[in-house]
Scaffold this motif. Structure first.
Motif, short mmCIF file in Angstrom:
data_model
loop_
_atom_site.label_atom_id
_atom_site.label_comp_id
_atom_site.label_asym_id
_atom_site.label_seq_id
_atom_site.Cartn_x
_atom_site.Cartn_y
_atom_site.Cartn_z
N SER A 236 0.82 -1.20 0.00
CA SER A 236 0.00 0.00 0.00
C SER A 236 0.86 1.26 0.00
O SER A 236 0.61 2.20 -0.77
CB SER A 236 -0.92 -0.02 1.23
N GLN A 237 1.89 1.29 0.83
CA GLN A 237 2.76 2.46 0.90
C GLN A 237 3.56 2.63 -0.39
O GLN A 237 3.79 3.75 -0.85
CB GLN A 237 3.71 2.34 2.09
N TYR A 238 3.98 1.51 -0.97
CA TYR A 238 4.72 1.57 -2.23
C TYR A 238 3.91 2.29 -3.30
O TYR A 238 4.40 3.18 -4.00
CB TYR A 238 5.08 0.16 -2.70
N PHE A 239 2.65 1.91 -3.44
CA PHE A 239 1.81 2.53 -4.46
C PHE A 239 1.53 4.00 -4.15
O PHE A 239 1.46 4.83 -5.07
CB PHE A 239 0.51 1.76 -4.63
N GLU A 240 1.36 4.34 -2.87
CA GLU A 240 1.15 5.74 -2.52
C GLU A 240 2.37 6.56 -2.92
O GLU A 240 2.24 7.66 -3.48
CB GLU A 240 0.88 5.88 -1.02
N ASP A 241 3.56 6.04 -2.65
CA ASP A 241 4.80 6.74 -3.00
C ASP A 241 4.98 6.82 -4.52
O ASP A 241 5.39 7.85 -5.05
CB ASP A 241 6.00 6.05 -2.37
N ALA A 242 4.67 5.72 -5.21
CA ALA A 242 4.82 5.70 -6.67
C ALA A 242 3.87 6.68 -7.33
O ALA A 242 4.27 7.43 -8.23
CB ALA A 242 4.58 4.28 -7.19
N LYS A 243 2.62 6.69 -6.89
CA LYS A 243 1.64 7.62 -7.48
C LYS A 243 2.04 9.07 -7.21
O LYS A 243 1.93 9.92 -8.11
CB LYS A 243 0.25 7.34 -6.92
N ALA A 244 2.51 9.35 -6.01
CA ALA A 244 2.93 10.71 -5.68
C ALA A 244 4.10 11.16 -6.56
O ALA A 244 4.12 12.29 -7.06
CB ALA A 244 3.31 10.79 -4.20
N ALA A 245 5.07 10.27 -6.76
CA ALA A 245 6.24 10.60 -7.58
C ALA A 245 5.84 10.83 -9.03
O ALA A 245 6.30 11.78 -9.68
CB ALA A 245 7.28 9.48 -7.49
N ILE A 246 4.99 9.96 -9.55
CA ILE A 246 4.56 10.06 -10.95
C ILE A 246 3.75 11.34 -11.17
O ILE A 246 3.98 12.08 -12.13
CB ILE A 246 3.72 8.82 -11.33
N LYS A 247 2.81 11.60 -10.28
CA LYS A 247 1.95 12.78 -10.44
C LYS A 247 2.76 14.07 -10.33
O LYS A 247 2.48 15.05 -11.02
CB LYS A 247 0.83 12.75 -9.41
N ALA A 248 3.77 14.07 -9.48
CA ALA A 248 4.61 15.26 -9.34
C ALA A 248 5.43 15.51 -10.60
O ALA A 248 5.54 16.65 -11.07
CB ALA A 248 5.54 15.10 -8.14
N GLU A 249 5.99 14.45 -11.17
CA GLU A 249 6.83 14.60 -12.37
C GLU A 249 6.00 15.04 -13.57
O GLU A 249 6.44 15.85 -14.38
CB GLU A 249 7.54 13.28 -12.69
N PHE A 250 4.78 14.49 -13.70
CA PHE A 250 3.94 14.80 -14.86
C PHE A 250 2.96 15.94 -14.60
O PHE A 250 2.19 16.31 -15.47
CB PHE A 250 3.16 13.56 -15.30
N ALA A 251 2.98 16.47 -13.37
CA ALA A 251 2.07 17.55 -12.99
C ALA A 251 0.61 17.18 -13.29
O ALA A 251 -0.15 17.97 -13.83
CB ALA A 251 2.45 18.84 -13.72
N GLN A 252 0.24 15.97 -12.93
CA GLN A 252 -1.14 15.53 -13.13
C GLN A 252 -1.81 15.37 -11.77
O GLN A 252 -1.15 15.11 -10.76
CB GLN A 252 -1.21 14.22 -13.92
N THR A 253 -3.12 15.54 -11.76
CA THR A 253 -3.86 15.48 -10.50
C THR A 253 -4.61 14.16 -10.32
O THR A 253 -5.08 13.86 -9.23
CB THR A 253 -4.86 16.63 -10.41
N ILE A 254 -4.72 13.38 -11.38
CA ILE A 254 -5.51 12.14 -11.34
C ILE A 254 -4.58 10.95 -11.15
O ILE A 254 -3.54 10.84 -11.79
CB ILE A 254 -6.30 11.97 -12.66
N ASP A 255 -4.97 10.04 -10.26
CA ASP A 255 -4.19 8.83 -10.05
C ASP A 255 -4.22 7.94 -11.29
O ASP A 255 -5.26 7.81 -11.94
CB ASP A 255 -4.75 8.01 -8.88
N PRO A 256 -3.09 7.30 -11.63
CA PRO A 256 -3.12 6.32 -12.72
C PRO A 256 -3.85 5.05 -12.27
O PRO A 256 -3.99 4.80 -11.07
CB PRO A 256 -1.64 6.03 -12.98
N PHE A 257 -4.33 4.28 -13.23
CA PHE A 257 -4.82 2.95 -12.91
C PHE A 257 -3.63 2.12 -12.41
O PHE A 257 -2.48 2.39 -12.75
CB PHE A 257 -5.40 2.26 -14.15
N ILE A 258 -3.93 1.09 -11.63
CA ILE A 258 -2.90 0.16 -11.14
C ILE A 258 -3.30 -1.24 -11.55
O ILE A 258 -4.40 -1.69 -11.24
CB ILE A 258 -2.74 0.23 -9.61
#
Length: 237
Positions: A126-148
């Motif tokens: 669970s924490q891994y995905f929270e960290d991964a989504k946060a990193a991805i969204k920050a780099e791409f400046a997107q507000t929507i979570d990706p599908f997993i």
């Protein structure tokens, strides 16, 4: 008359609006065998409303690693491959003056944690995905979570601790997380070593494609076939 969109369809449409337009070199191809790997794919191919968008696969594979080793803050910074890959893709998109977004985070891991119990694995996942989504969204400046999408574990790597502890943790995670899914609990056939056989690859690939289509394109609910209870009738010596 306009058809009503499901939450998954609405998410897919919004994500596709920030889709990939990227050079072939930056798109690359996935590497590694997927054991202990994470694939980050801004996936928009074959979405009927954005058929002209391009698909890129950013491979962040690290073969044969545990969830602990992949996690943010581990002594060897394997996790940093995710934001580093995203940074490269974003730079390519900026050069082309086009938009970019992460549509799908594809996770293929679990076979290196066969002796990890449920109580340990679930919070790490669970924490891994929270960290991964946060990193991805920050780099791409997107507000929507990706599908997993979590890829099923192959036969020789099925958990040996508890009652399929890692598989149960993965299923429970996707059941509790909007936008996350797993095609099936595991592929139990015994194939060669820790990898899928050629027929196994075809089976799992076909299953993943069908489920991905149902969840992302059609916006349907998906629940893998799991045993929820058992009833004993009579006794047998």
């Amino acid at each position: 008359m306009t058809a009503r969109q499901s939450p998954a369809q609405a998410r897919a449409r919004r994500l596709a609006g920030a889709a990939i337009g990227i050079t072939r070199e930056a798109a690359g191809c996935q590497t590694g065998d997927g054991m202990g790997a994470v694939m980050m794919a801004p996936l928009v191919a074959r979405c009927w409303w954005y058929a002209s968008r391009k698909l890129a696969l950013l491979s962040c594979c690290v073969s044969g690693t545990t969830i602990e080793q992949l996690s943010k803050g581990y002594s060897i910074p394997l996790f940093e491959r995710i934001p580093q890959s995203a940074t490269i893709a974003k730079a390519q998109a900026d050069t082309l003056k086009t938009t970019i977004g992460c549509f799908l985070l594809e996770f293929c891991q679990g076979g290196s944690n066969t002796d990890t119990d449920y109580a340990t694995y679930y919070p790490l996942l669970s924490q891994y995905f929270e960290d991964a989504k946060a990193a991805i969204k920050a780099e791409f400046a997107q507000t929507i979570d990706p599908f997993i999408e979590i890829v099923p574990i192959s036969g020789m790597n099925l958990p040996g601790t508890g009652i399929m502890d890692v598989c149960r943790a993965q299923v429970d995670y996707v059941m509790a997380t909007p936008g996350a899914y797993i095609p099936t609990v595991g592929y139990p056939a015994i194939d060669y070593g820790p990898h899928y056989s050629s027929n196994g690859e075809r089976y799992v690939g076909a299953m993943r494609a069908k489920v991905r289509h149902r969840v992302i394109t059609q916006g349907l609910a998906w629940k893998p076939l799991i045993m929820e209870k058992a009833t004993i009738r009579g006794e047998q010596s």
